[in-house]
Enzyme design. Sequence first.
Site, mmCIF file in Angstrom:
data_model
loop_
_atom_site.group_PDB
_atom_site.id
_atom_site.type_symbol
_atom_site.label_atom_id
_atom_site.label_comp_id
_atom_site.label_asym_id
_atom_site.label_seq_id
_atom_site.Cartn_x
_atom_site.Cartn_y
_atom_site.Cartn_z
ATOM 1 N N ASP A 1 -41.819 24.785 48.441
ATOM 2 C CA ASP A 1 -42.284 24.589 47.063
ATOM 3 C C ASP A 1 -41.561 23.465 46.336
ATOM 4 O O ASP A 1 -41.417 23.498 45.118
ATOM 5 C CB ASP A 1 -42.141 25.884 46.232
ATOM 6 N N LYS B 1 -43.928 18.874 47.803
ATOM 7 C CA LYS B 1 -44.306 17.991 48.927
ATOM 8 C C LYS B 1 -45.730 17.476 48.785
ATOM 9 O O LYS B 1 -46.021 16.337 49.133
ATOM 10 C CB LYS B 1 -44.192 18.750 50.265
ATOM 11 N N GLY C 1 -48.620 26.245 50.345
ATOM 12 C CA GLY C 1 -49.528 26.062 49.214
ATOM 13 C C GLY C 1 -49.211 24.732 48.567
ATOM 14 O O GLY C 1 -48.103 24.528 48.088
ATOM 15 N N HIS C 2 -50.139 23.802 48.635
ATOM 16 C CA HIS C 2 -49.890 22.490 48.065
ATOM 17 C C HIS C 2 -50.774 22.260 46.852
ATOM 18 O O HIS C 2 -51.980 22.427 46.928
ATOM 19 C CB HIS C 2 -50.159 21.401 49.115
ATOM 20 N N GLN D 1 -43.585 24.322 54.054
ATOM 21 C CA GLN D 1 -42.378 25.126 53.849
ATOM 22 C C GLN D 1 -41.152 24.222 53.630
ATOM 23 O O GLN D 1 -41.306 23.065 53.270
ATOM 24 C CB GLN D 1 -42.140 26.087 55.019
HETATM 25 P P1 IMP Z 1 -44.141 33.842 56.283
HETATM 26 O O1 IMP Z 1 -44.117 32.382 56.535
HETATM 27 O O2 IMP Z 1 -45.363 34.327 55.577
HETATM 28 O O3 IMP Z 1 -43.833 34.643 57.527
HETATM 29 O O4 IMP Z 1 -42.935 34.166 55.274
HETATM 30 C C1 IMP Z 1 -41.573 34.058 55.649
HETATM 31 C C2 IMP Z 1 -40.726 33.537 54.496
HETATM 32 O O5 IMP Z 1 -41.064 32.195 54.245
HETATM 33 C C3 IMP Z 1 -40.936 34.290 53.175
HETATM 34 O O6 IMP Z 1 -39.705 34.332 52.479
HETATM 35 C C4 IMP Z 1 -41.933 33.408 52.443
HETATM 36 O O7 IMP Z 1 -41.836 33.574 51.040
HETATM 37 C C5 IMP Z 1 -41.444 32.040 52.871
HETATM 38 N N1 IMP Z 1 -42.499 31.015 52.830
HETATM 39 C C6 IMP Z 1 -43.483 30.803 53.728
HETATM 40 N N2 IMP Z 1 -44.245 29.757 53.373
HETATM 41 C C7 IMP Z 1 -43.713 29.279 52.244
HETATM 42 C C8 IMP Z 1 -44.053 28.164 51.401
HETATM 43 O O8 IMP Z 1 -44.975 27.373 51.647
HETATM 44 N N3 IMP Z 1 -43.252 27.998 50.312
HETATM 45 C C9 IMP Z 1 -42.190 28.807 50.035
HETATM 46 N N4 IMP Z 1 -41.851 29.840 50.798
HETATM 47 C C10 IMP Z 1 -42.598 30.078 51.890
#
Ligand code: IMP
Length: 431
Positions: free
Chosen positions: A18, A21, A45-46, A230
Site C-alpha cells: 500500500d 505503487k 489493490g492499486h 504487496q
Molecule cells: P494474503 O496475501 O491474502 O495471504 O495475506 C497475507 C498478508 O499480506 C496479510 O497481512 C495481508 O494483509 C497482507 N497483504 C497481502 N496483499 C497486500 C497488499 O496488496 N497490501 C497490503 N497488505 C497486503
Amino acid sequence: MLETKYQTTAVIGSQWGDEGKGKITDYFAQNADVIVRWSGGDNAGHTIVFDNKKFKLSIIPSGIFNQKVTCVIANGCVVNLEKLVSEINYLKENGYSCENLKISDRAHIIFPYHSALDECQELARKEQAIGTTKKGIGPCYADKMNRVGIRIGDLLDKEEFVKKLTFNVEHKNKILKLVYNCQETFDVTKITDRIFNELLPQFQNYITDTRVLLDEKVKANQIVLFEGAQGSLLDLDHGTYPFVTSSHPIASSIATGTGLCLKAVTNIIGITKAYNTRVGEGVFPTEFEDEIARTIREVGNEYGTVSKRPRRIGWFDAVILKYSAEINGFTGLAIMLLDVLSGIKELKICTSYLLNNQEIKYVPSQIKNFAQCQPQFITMPGWTEDITKVTSFDQLPINAQNYLKKISELVGVPITMFSVGPNRTQTILVQ
Ligand code: IMP
C-alpha cells in the site's frame, strides 16, 4: 546473451504494501512499451487517479489505461478468473479495451476452494491468524509448490483440466469437511461449466507464453516496467514471517516470476510512504495510535483498497527502508504521500532498534526478536504549508526538504521522486 543496458524499471513496495505503487507505475507507464505483474494475485489493490477519475485494479496491471502498452500477467502470479473477468468488464465499461493484455499460460489459477481454505485456516489459527485478505492466495501458492496446482495453460485442454480439477476438488472437499468441519463443498461440473461457458471466452485470446514475449521485448530494447505488488516486508522469505504473503514481492523474484534473467532489471525504484502503515496482524515497531495517527489515517485515506480495513499507522522507519533497499538493490526512492504530513509539528524517524540492550540496524529474522525491538527515534521539525501544488523539490518548505534528505541519507539511496497528492501532476521528479 542479453545486453546490460535495458530500459527496464521495477517499482517495488518497500514496506508492508500500500505504498502507492499504482501511482508510480502509472507515472512510468506513460512512456512504457510493456508493463508486467510478476507476483501475487488479487490480494493487491492499486488505485490510479487521473482526469479526476479514480480506478481500482487488483490483478490487471495499472498500465492498461495506456492503450499502446502491452500489459502482462506473468507466470509468478496467481489468477482468480472471476476477478480477472470482472476487471476486464469494468475496464471495458469505462472505455478501456483489454486487447493489449497478455496472460501467462504458466500462471496458476485461484479456485473457489482456495478462498474457502484460506478462510478456514485463518479461523483455525485463532489468535495467531495472519490477517490474510482471504482471497485464497496462500492455498493457491501451496498447491503450486505441492505440484497439484492448475495453470492457465490447462484451460486449453478441457479433458486434462477436468482430470486435474477432479483430483483437487475431491481432496479439498475432504479437507474442508473433515479437518475444518466446513459446510461448503465444491462441485467439479459447476466450476468447469462456469469457467468454460462464461469466463474463458472473455480472456482466452490473451493467453500466451509470456516468457517468450518478454524476452523478445527486452532484447528489442523496449521500455519494460515491472509493477510490484504487496511490499518487501511481506516477502515469504525476507519479510516478517509468518505474517507475510505467500509470494515474493521483492525485485529478485522478477526473474523467476517472468522467466527473464537476473540482468534484465536495471532500475529498481523503492516506493515508500513518508510514514509507515500496515494492514493485518504482525509486528510493527513504529506503530502508534493517537490523535496524530488518526489524522494521518483520515487525510491519507488509510483504508485497504481491497478489504477496506483501517490501516495501522507508524512513524517512518528507516531501518525497514534500509533493509528493503539492501534486499532489493534500490537504485532510487519514490516518497509517497508527503502532503499527508503537512501540519504535524514534529516528525519522528526511527533510525535503529534496541534489542536486548543492543542497538541494531536491521530487521531480525525471528518474529519474537522483532517484537521486542524498541524503535529509537530522531525528531525532525514538521511544516505547516500546503505542499500539494509544488512542482519541484526546491519549492518544498525547507523542513520538508530536510525530512526527505534525512531519509535518503539514512538509507543511502537517492530520492528519484516524491508525491504530494493523488493526481498524476502531483508526482514530482527530483533532478
Ligand atoms: P494474503 O496475501 O491474502 O495471504 O495475506 C497475507 C498478508 O499480506 C496479510 O497481512 C495481508 O494483509 C497482507 N497483504 C497481502 N496483499 C497486500 C497488499 O496488496 N497490501 C497490503 N497488505 C497486503
